[in-house]
Design an enzyme around this catalytic site. Structure first.
Site, PDB file in Angstrom:
ATOM      1  N   LYS A  15       0.837  -1.204   0.000  1.00  0.00           N
ATOM      2  CA  LYS A  15       0.000   0.000   0.000  1.00  0.00           C
ATOM      3  C   LYS A  15       0.871   1.254   0.000  1.00  0.00           C
ATOM      4  CE  LYS A  15      -3.675  -0.026   2.648  1.00  0.00           C
ATOM      5  NZ  LYS A  15      -5.071   0.222   2.332  1.00  0.00           N
ATOM      6  N   SER A  46      14.840 -42.856 -11.345  1.00  0.00           N
ATOM      7  CA  SER A  46      13.662 -42.015 -11.114  1.00  0.00           C
ATOM      8  C   SER A  46      13.502 -41.888  -9.603  1.00  0.00           C
ATOM      9  CB  SER A  46      12.419 -42.643 -11.738  1.00  0.00           C
ATOM     10  OG  SER A  46      11.301 -41.839 -11.453  1.00  0.00           O
ATOM     11  N   HIS A  91     -15.384  -9.253   1.466  1.00  0.00           N
ATOM     12  CA  HIS A  91     -14.341 -10.123   2.003  1.00  0.00           C
ATOM     13  C   HIS A  91     -14.451 -11.535   1.433  1.00  0.00           C
ATOM     14  CE1 HIS A  91     -12.660 -12.891   5.025  1.00  0.00           C
ATOM     15  NE2 HIS A  91     -11.700 -11.985   5.072  1.00  0.00           N
ATOM     16  N   TYR A 105      13.512 -34.972 -16.302  1.00  0.00           N
ATOM     17  CA  TYR A 105      12.053 -34.869 -16.398  1.00  0.00           C
ATOM     18  C   TYR A 105      11.408 -34.964 -15.017  1.00  0.00           C
ATOM     19  CZ  TYR A 105      11.801 -39.961 -15.773  1.00  0.00           C
ATOM     20  OH  TYR A 105      11.905 -41.233 -15.271  1.00  0.00           O
TER      21      TYR A 105
END
Ligand code: PEP
Ligand code: MG
Length: 963
Positions: A50, A853, A481, A940
């Site tokens: 802000k 993997s 809200h 990957y």
């Protein structure tokens, strides 16, 4: 206006503003006023969103009420000093206040000409409504009269005073809000007024007196009269609001660090409640729900800002303001359009019109739904506002989930009565049991889907909103809200549904004369605002319908944008994205969502199908005996080979006996495998066809075996029923045998038990059957002319010898099938790295592997020693207490598990240069983990089909962040 907001040059994507110019070391308070600000937009971390926005607007000549920002650094000092602002900062603030007073020619606390202030929070990352605000500060028994004289409206002055006392008492002095509200309600009742605006001066004077005496009763002290004391207390309360439960909860949900702190913005008040030419409102430069480029917002005449966001009065659409306040409307539209071009992003703004004069109170990047984020990013590229790269940075990977979200089924919904229509505040669909409090939503939400029904939500409802499938409110608009928070959460919300009559005490909801009790099912359509009776089934989203051929792409603009964004991802990402899929249908979806292969097919999931369970049970029941029989026969045969003539007859007899005794279990075991073989072959064929020549990683069986057998309690119960039957009753014998196996197979730690390759090592026939099914399926597909690329993956390897043996089994079968079927299938054999020992000895293991993997689910489980299935009992507490930054099963623990991965990659590739490495644990679909995998150099990631687009975007963003 003297200056205009800089407009980007057309033809190329504009640049970011220059780096922070205004940063002054040690400075704790930054001034803005008279067309100039000491801060700027790049100082978000220090001035909060802000404060930075106000400074930027002021510098750009936008009409902003003057004031100053106390930095987030001062907030940290405040907490370090035990909740007190250091004297040096307080003195800096005094000087800024004096500067503000000089600029405006008004003084704080001056009864003749009082300066009134707003005191607002503003963190570096937007936390809408989570922290505190105080308006109209500076009013007391003397200044209120001065304000009345100056504005020639005693009613206005006392209305402002009433609001100030109420807000300050609640936020700063801790007086229960309900007590203060009760006084207002009583005053309205007495005056027979429906709304606050109907209260006259006399009533307001009396109300203020009542409120002040409530403060005395509740706190034992008088309300502070001294405006400087008010300011110091309000400022400190705003700092403290950084640590309220709701703010902390919000930060946890959104991954915002506690260390940020909030800035405090002190600004001269401008009044939207000064009469018929005054107004206040909020808006967006584009629709935050859909992304549609239309000026969009809401306002209230003669009101203060909190009236709009608190949803107390339902505001009007902003288009109406064009008629009521045409000049201010035109100026607002022009300013906000320029702000959007300046920031090159959709703005969420707040404004006040004081007697026809426009003031901008805030502008910030608008929170938006996933659908809106996608549309805005793609549209802004077309408009020349963003480059493609920037567009990718504007869509959070998780937001894409919403684009794939189900919607209410269009046919099924016709059978459900439409009860009411509210505002389509956040798209998607939700059905669930209605609940009326946040607590109930959390409680009941653990067991079933719930819809949280509230008059209007407040920041205290965050936990309930999070737990609910959807949110329904009676009052409040598109910027209330509920609407803002639900959009941020990607949760379906219908807001401002005025037909609802909610009785929270009785836990009932009345709509159009019909009563619904807590627990009744209702359904919400967040895209139309409709509320329907009952549990309406959901159906696939537009994108999924196109991908599955049920909708033409030309009729699906969302799909077109989705495809374009995905194509931009593919231009920049390095990591390949595969899917975890076990059945052809999932594989097809994954492929259509862009999967470049299957990274994990869990074959045990295929075994659960109804047509295979009996064979699987037979296989398990006979596995041990068949193995023992085989070992026994092999031992005797070996002895026989080296036996003397005198020993041979005895051994021969023994061999015959062994074959006879073990015959049944070996036959049953082999028979079960023979039954499973064609079924598995058909499964794999389906997968190969669906994946169109891309690699398909098939993992050999990895189940805890007992999961396939009937439950012990069920068997005992059945046996109890057969107690009287003869011992020889075949059913009784069968149950007794099964029960014995179930008990034998029972494991205390199944996750560390007879799983993974251990199964194939002891029962290589299972691995062989699976390998045969894979290669025969591959041969069939290859013969039809389609390429196939099977990758066989061995699970739960901890030692190179395990992999070597399993590899040998697979290779023997592969050679055999290829020879027999006279074909060549290109294949590879690799391993999961999911046991810490395998990660540590990755170089040894790599010698036998064509690929790695990472099974990060098990690797996390075993590295932490946290059971995947049981850690729910303590892990949330660990995260709440800050012991761990988050759930390591969701986002990779880069410091621990991550280091194992890095080392395994390094060692594996050193032993075998070019070793292909991927990940197939849940982390393969988590954006933060994907960034780590990109940095680590994996080839990957593999994730569930619907996460594939998320992973494509995350991989692209990770690649971009490295350039
Ligand atoms: C893993 O452990 O990460 C994995 C992918 O295997 P599963 O979840 O099947 O144990
Ligand atoms: Mg695993």
């Amino acid at each position: 206006m003297s200056k205009t907001v800089a407009e980007p040059k057309s033809g190329r994507a504009p640049r970011e503003p220059e780096p922070a110019a205004g940063l002054v070391p040690g400075k704790a308070v930054y001034f803005f006023g008279d067309g100039r600000a000491e801060g700027n937009a790049r100082m978000r971390d220090l001035l909060g969103g802000k404060g930075a926005g106000l400074a930027e607007m002021m510098n750009a000549g936008v009409p902003v009420p003057p004031g100053y920002t106390i930095t987030t650094e001062a907030c940290r000092l405040f907490f370090e000093s035990g909740g007190r602002l250091p004297g040096s900062v307080a003195r800096e603030e005094d000087a800024m206040l004096a500067r503000l007073e000089r600029l405006l020619g008004r003084r704080l606390g001056d009864p003749e000409n009082p300066l009134l202030l707003s005191v607002r929070s503003g963190a570096p990352v937007s936390m809408p409504g989570m922290m505190d605000t105080i308006l109209n500060l500076g009013l007391n028994s003397a200044t209120v009269e001065g304000l009345a004289t100056k504005t020639r409206s005693a009613r206005f002055a006392f209305d402002s005073y009433r609001r100030f006392v109420q807000m300050f008492s609640d936020v700063v002095l801790g007086v229960p809000r309900a007590r203060l509200e009760a006084e207002l309600t009583a005053a309205k009742k007495k005056a027979r007024a429906k709304a606050d605006v109907e209260l006259d001066e006399k009533t307001l004077r009396a109300l203020v007196r009542r409120l002040l005496s409530v403060v005395r009763e509740e706190t034992g002290q008088d309300f502070p009269e001294d405006a400087r004391v008010q300011l110091a207390q309000a400022r400190d309360a705003v700092f403290r609001s950084w640590h309220t439960d709701r703010a902390e909860h919000y930060r946890r949900l959104n991954g915002i660090p506690d260390t940020f702190g909030t800035a405090v913005n002190v600004q001269a008040m401008v009044f939207g409640n000064l009469g018929a030419r005054s107004a206040t409102g909020v808006g967006f430069t584009r629709d935050p729900s859909t992304g549609e480029p239309r000026f969009y917002g809401e306002y209230l005449m003669n009101a203060q800002g909190e009236d709009v966001v608190a949803g107390i009065r339902t505001p009007h659409p902003i288009a109406q303001m064009e008629r009521e306040l045409p000049e201010a409307f035109a100026e607002l539209k022009a300013i906000t359009e320029r702000l959007e071009r300046h920031y090159r992003d959709v703005q969420d703004f707040e404004f006040t019109i004081e007697e026809g004069r426009l003031f901008m109170l805030q502008t910030r990047r608008a929170a938006r739904t996933g659908i809106a984020a996608l549309r805005i990013a793609v549209d802004m590229v077309d408009e020349g506002l963003l480059s493609k790269r920037e567009a990718l940075e504007r869509v959070e990977p998780d937001q894409l989930d919403q684009v794939l979200h189900p919607v209410l089924d269009s046919t099924a919904r016709k059978r459900h009565a439409r009860l009411a229509k509210g505002l389509p505040a956040s798209p998607g669909a939700a059905a669930g049991a209605i609940v009326f409090t946040s607590e109930e939503a959390v409680e009941r939400g653990r067991k079933e889907r719930v819809i949280l029904v509230r008059a209007e939500t407040s920041p205290d409802d965050i936990a309930g909103m999070h737990a609910a499938a959807g949110i329904l409110t009676a009052t409040g608009g598109m910027t209330s809200h509920a609407a803002v928070v639900a959009r941020g959460m990607g949760k379906c919300c219908v807001a401002g549904c005025t037909e609802l009559q909610i009785d929270e005490a009785k836990r009932t909801l009345k709509i159009a004369g019909r009563m619904f009790r807590e627990g009744t099912f209702l359904s919400l359509d967040g895209s139309t605002g409709e509320v329907l009776e009952g549990d309406v089934p959901t159906t696939d989203s537009e994108v999924v319908r196109v991908l599955t051929g049920r909708l033409k792409p030309t009729q699906a603009p969302l799909f077109e944008r989705f495809e374009r964004l995905m194509a931009w991802c593919d231009e920049v990402r390095r990591l390949r994205v595969r899917a975890n899929a076990d059945v052809p249908r999932d594989a097809q979806i994954a492929r259509s969502l862009g999967a470049e292969g299957i990274g994990l097919c869990r074959t045990e999931h295929m075994f659960f199908a109804a047509d295979r369970i009996p064979h699987v049970v037979t296989m398990i029941l006979n596995a041990k005996e068949a193995r023992q029989a085989r070992l026994r026969i092999a031992r005797i045969e070996e002895e026989l080979a080296g036996a003397s003539a005198s020993e041979r007859p005895g051994l021969k007899q023994e061999l015959a006996r062994a074959k006879k005794e073990g015959g049944a279990s070996m036959r049953d075991f082999d028979g079960a495998l023979a039954k499973l073989l064609p079924l598995q072959r058909a499964d794999f064929k389906g997968l190969f066809l669906a994946m169109e020549g891309t690699p398909v990683t098939i993992r050999t069986l990895d189940p805890p075996l007992h999961e396939f057998l009937p439950k012990r309690e069920h068997l005992l119960a059945e046996l109890q029923g057969l107690r009287r039957s003869a011992k020889a009753d075949p059913r009784r014998q069968q149950i007794e045998r099964t029960l014995a196996r179930v008990e034998e197979l029972h494991e205390f730690n199944p996750m560390l038990g007879f799983r993974g390759c251990r199964l194939g090592i002891l029962h290589p026939e299972i691995t062989r059957m699976q390998a045969r099914a894979i290669f025969e399926a591959a041969a069939q597909v290859a013969k039809s002319g389609l390429p196939v690329r099977p990758e066989i993956m061995i699970p739960l390897v901890g030692d190179k010898e395990e992999l070597r043996r399993q590899r040998a089994e697979v290779e023997t079968v592969a050679q055999d099938v290829m020879r027999r079927l006279q074909t060549t299938i290109p294949y590879t054999i690799g391993t999961m790295i999911e046991i810490p020992r395998a990660a540590v000895l990755a170089d040894e293991i790599a010698a036998h592997a064509d690929f790695f993997s990472f099974g990060t689910n098990d690797l996390t489980q075993m590295t932490f020693g946290f059971s995947r299935d049981d850690c729910g009992r303590f892990l949330p507490e660990y995260v709440d207490a800050g012991i761990l930054p988050g759930d390591p099963f969701v986002s990779l623990d880069t410091r621990g598990v991550g280091v194992l991965i890095q080392r395994a990659c390094f060692a594996g590739r050193r032993a075998k240069p070019g070793l292909k490495i991927g990940v197939c644990g849940e982390h393969g679909g988590d954006p933060a983990s994907i960034a780590f995998f990109e940095q680590t150099g994996l080839d990957y990631v593999s994730c569930s089909p619907f996460r594939v687009p998320v992973a494509r975007l995350a991989a692209a963003r990770a690649a971009l962040s490295r350039t």
